[in-house]
Design an enzyme around this catalytic site. Structure first.
Site, short mmCIF file in Angstrom:
data_model
loop_
_atom_site.label_atom_id
_atom_site.label_comp_id
_atom_site.label_asym_id
_atom_site.label_seq_id
_atom_site.Cartn_x
_atom_site.Cartn_y
_atom_site.Cartn_z
N PHE A 123 0.88 -1.18 0.00
CA PHE A 123 0.00 0.00 0.00
C PHE A 123 0.91 1.22 0.00
CE2 PHE A 123 -2.74 3.04 2.40
CZ PHE A 123 -3.92 2.93 1.68
N GLU A 127 4.25 9.49 2.15
CA GLU A 127 5.40 10.17 1.54
C GLU A 127 6.22 10.86 2.63
OE1 GLU A 127 4.24 12.76 -1.62
OE2 GLU A 127 3.16 11.18 -2.69
N GLY A 131 2.25 12.06 5.92
CA GLY A 131 2.01 10.87 6.75
C GLY A 131 0.55 10.85 7.14
N ILE A 157 7.21 2.09 3.00
CA ILE A 157 6.23 1.18 2.40
C ILE A 157 6.52 -0.27 2.81
CG2 ILE A 157 5.14 0.41 0.26
CD1 ILE A 157 4.76 3.46 1.08
N GLN A 279 2.98 -10.30 44.81
CA GLN A 279 1.83 -9.54 44.33
C GLN A 279 2.21 -8.53 43.24
OE1 GLN A 279 -0.27 -6.75 47.03
NE2 GLN A 279 -2.02 -8.13 46.78
N HIS A 338 10.64 -10.07 33.16
CA HIS A 338 11.81 -10.90 32.86
C HIS A 338 13.10 -10.31 33.45
CE1 HIS A 338 9.19 -12.94 30.01
NE2 HIS A 338 10.15 -13.79 29.70
N GLU A 363 -0.48 3.00 9.99
CA GLU A 363 -1.91 2.96 9.63
C GLU A 363 -2.73 3.89 10.53
OE1 GLU A 363 -3.50 -0.69 8.20
OE2 GLU A 363 -1.53 -1.49 7.73
N THR A 365 -1.57 7.08 13.49
CA THR A 365 -1.01 7.13 14.84
C THR A 365 -2.15 7.09 15.86
OG1 THR A 365 -1.18 9.54 14.80
CG2 THR A 365 0.92 8.58 14.08
N GLU A 367 -2.76 9.31 17.89
CA GLU A 367 -3.37 10.64 17.86
C GLU A 367 -4.41 10.71 16.74
OE1 GLU A 367 -0.14 9.93 18.04
OE2 GLU A 367 0.28 10.61 20.06
#
Lengths: 379, 252
Positions: A123, A127, A131, A157, A279, A338, A363, A365, A367
């Site tokens: 897709f 550019e 964005g 891309i 806990q 970990h 795809e 942000t 925001e």
């Protein structure tokens, strides 16, 4: 109201889970390390129908519902988030718009190539200076006889260097603002199509992310997707569906972080007992699990809404927003649980931590998701 | 070739935990699946069908909700399934009696079973079934060479390997090594929805269910560490370690 998956959805989940465990898990860390595209995995996935999940059977796909699609992306991403996004882009951002906006001729020509995995899809919208603000794109397409001549460049891309079929967005009418954007189906072997840089990234390293350069690239008029000037609408509509894929990828990453954390915390002994007895760890695990459950419900709800055929923009944005933030939190806590080992590449949470962040960015942000949600509520 | 494969729904034993107080396995909420080795048997059945033609019928004694799992076997290439609901699948004598009753009503050339189910691993259902049907059996097959009139099987008996040949009909139990069960594609999964699943009442198959198994208790194996540290001189330490291991019967 029924929260149970159907028999088919359960079988699909079990099949993809088995596949991902046997075929993806053994190579995922190495592909990430070497920044190698998962060609072999994709070939095997094609054999199982996983590259044509939503494509109807008359075009060589499985013709499945979007909930099944979300299940597939989640299970793949649990083992390799890079393969997850490649699969998501291929299905959601390339096959889906061709299916929705393509002519019968375009569908017959391109959907079987995509569904059988003969060609991978990309897709190509983003550019360097466009964005979230896609309307600011600079790539142009000028009609010259039977062809559009496309000039410009694209950025970030996914599968850009590997894909055979691209949905390319370009300006056909400079005066018309975002109504001047059009979408094209472009084959990567077209003269004037060049791959620029392959970017070195923080995570999802096996999904090669490329710069594309178009120099007097002549694309047949018949490859215009939808109408001239419809590109912006196609992009936004397609990204609504794409967000379901990214939400599924995020849920997969988060679920893996949870599973790894549960296993590690029950084995790791400190102060004479497993750290899962503390806990501080229990609360982290409880919060992770609760958020993942909520994210998955939002995801399946958005997928279900898409299948009902109505407007699902808000639902998809909510699922993507919440799932991606859940993935980042879960990966962060996974590393924390970990301890020092979580910072070491040998442990999968290290990769999950690097892979999770992008889900809050691409795809749309977080925001941008909030903008979409607010717009739906306040308009 | 009429091929019948016996398959059992089991709990996913890798997920079972035991209650620390009672040491009993906690079975609630544990995922279920088709016993792994039964999937190998289905795979082998489908391969025989692909080579010689015919039909693969899956036969399962177990909870009737096993449909979801049985459909997976249909997606792998089995043609039809028959489920005989029966709650307690732990008694191999009862299960093999029910299976024999059902199979007597069907035509068959080959009956395939897993060498054992992964939950109780008695390995008895297959052999008892062959005995009840009065047909030859080959157990622990790790390779099959089916022909029109006979079938050859390589058997793995641990310390020796044996090749056997049988005419049809025959019952064969297979090991996990015999093949890698295929993953069905999305299209095959969707296609499985159209394959017939018949539910048969067990009461129509056995007049008398002879349970031979008396279940006293099911408990988890507890593995507690002794936490003994041998700190002395290395030779002394080795001597003491070997002595203690021998005392515990760990060394032969």
């Amino acid at each position: 109201m029924d929260f149970e998956l159907t028999d088919n959805q359960k079988m699909i989940r079990n099949m993809v889970r088995d596949f991902a465990e046997k075929e993806i898990e053994p190579v995922a860390a190495e592909l990430d390390e070497k920044e190698e595209y998962p060609h072999d995995i994709l070939k095997k996935m094609a054999g199982l129908g996983l590259l044509g999940i939503i494509v109807p059977s008359e075009y060589g796909g499985a013709g499945l519902d979007t909930v099944s699609y979300a299940i597939v992306i989640e299970e793949i991403s649990k083992r390799c988030a890079s393969t997850g996004v490649v699969t998501s882009v291929h299905n959601s951002l390339v096959s889906d718009p061709i299916l929705k906006y393509g002519t019968e001729e375009q569908k017959k020509k391109y959907l079987p190539l995509l569904a059988t995995g003969e060609k991978i899809g990309a897709f190509s919208a983003t550019e360097a200076n466009a964005g979230t603000d896609l309307g600011a794109m600079e790539t142009t397409a000028i009609l010259d006889g039977d062809h559009y001549v496309i000039n410009g460049s694209k950025m970030f891309i996914t599968s850009g260097s590997e894909a055979g079929i691209h949905i390319v967005f370009a300006i056909t009418d400079k005066e018309a603002g975002y109504r001047g954007v059009s979408a094209f189906i472009v084959e990567s072997n077209t003269d004037g199509f060049e791959v620029g840089s392959i970017f070195e990234k923080m995570g999802i390293n096996a999904s090669l992310t490329a710069e594309l350069i178009f120099k007097d690239m002549r694309v047949p008029k018949g490859n215009l997707l939808g109408q001239e000037g419809q590109g912006f609408k196609i992009a936004l509509g397609t990204l609504d569906g794409g967000r379901i894929g990214i939400a599924a990828q995020a849920v997969g990453i988060a679920q893996r972080a949870l599973e790894e954390s549960i296993e590690y915390s029950q084995q790791r002994q400190q102060f004479g007992r497993p750290i899962s007895k503390f806990q501080a760890i229990q609360w982290k695990i409880a919060d992770m699990a609760t958020n993942i459950e909520a994210a998955r419900l939002l995801l399946h709800r958005a997928a279900f809404a898409k299948d009902q055929g109505g407007h699902f923009s808000k639902e998809a944005a909510m699922a993507k927003l919440f799932a991606s933030e859940t993935a980042v939190k879960a990966a962060l806590e996974g590393v924390q649980i970990h301890g020092g080992y979580g910072y070491i590449k040998e442990y999968v949470v290290e990769r999950l931590f690097r892979d999770a962040k992008i889900t809050e960015i691409y795809e749309g942000t977080s925001e941008a998701q909030r903008m979409v949600i607010a717009k739906n509520l306040l308009q | 070739m009429n091929i019948i494969v016996c398959a059992k729904e089991v709990v996913d034993v890798s997920e079972i935990k035991t209650d620390p107080k009672t040491n009993k396995p906690i079975l609630q909420g544990i995922d279920k699946k088709i016993s792994d080795i039964d999937k190998n048997a289905v795979e082998e059945g489908v391969r025989i069908k692909e080579k010689l033609g015919g039909k693969v019928t899956v036969l399962s004694v177990g909870p009737s909700e096993a449909r979801e799992y049985i459909k997976e076997l249909l997606a792998m290439g089995a043609d039809e399934a028959k489920i005989i609901p029966y709650a307690d699948t732990g008694d191999y004598n009862v299960v093999s009696t029910i299976l024999a009753g059902a199979i007597n009503n069907l035509g068959y050339d080959i009956i395939l079973c897993g060498e054992a189910s992964i939950d109780l691993f008695s390995g008895q259902t297959g052999p008892r079934l062959a005995q009840k049907l009065g047909i030859p059996q080959i157990t622990y097959a790790k390779k099959l060479e089916p022909k029109e009139d006979t079938i050859t099987a390589d058997r793995d008996l641990g310390d020796k390997k044996v090749t056997m040949e049988s005419s049809y009909p025959v019952l064969i139990s297979v090991t996990k090594e015999i093949n890698e069960p295929r993953l069905p594609s999305l299209m095959q999964i969707l296609g499985a929805a159209n394959k017939p699943i018949e539910v048969i009442a067990h009461s129509s198959l056995v007049s008398e269910e002879t349970s031979v198994l008396e279940r006293i208790d099911i408990k988890g194996v507890s593995m507690e560490r002794k936490n003994i540290i041998y700190k002395d001189d290395i030779d002394d330490a080795i001597g003491k370690l070997v002595e203690n291991l021998a005392k515990d019967g760990v060394l032969g």
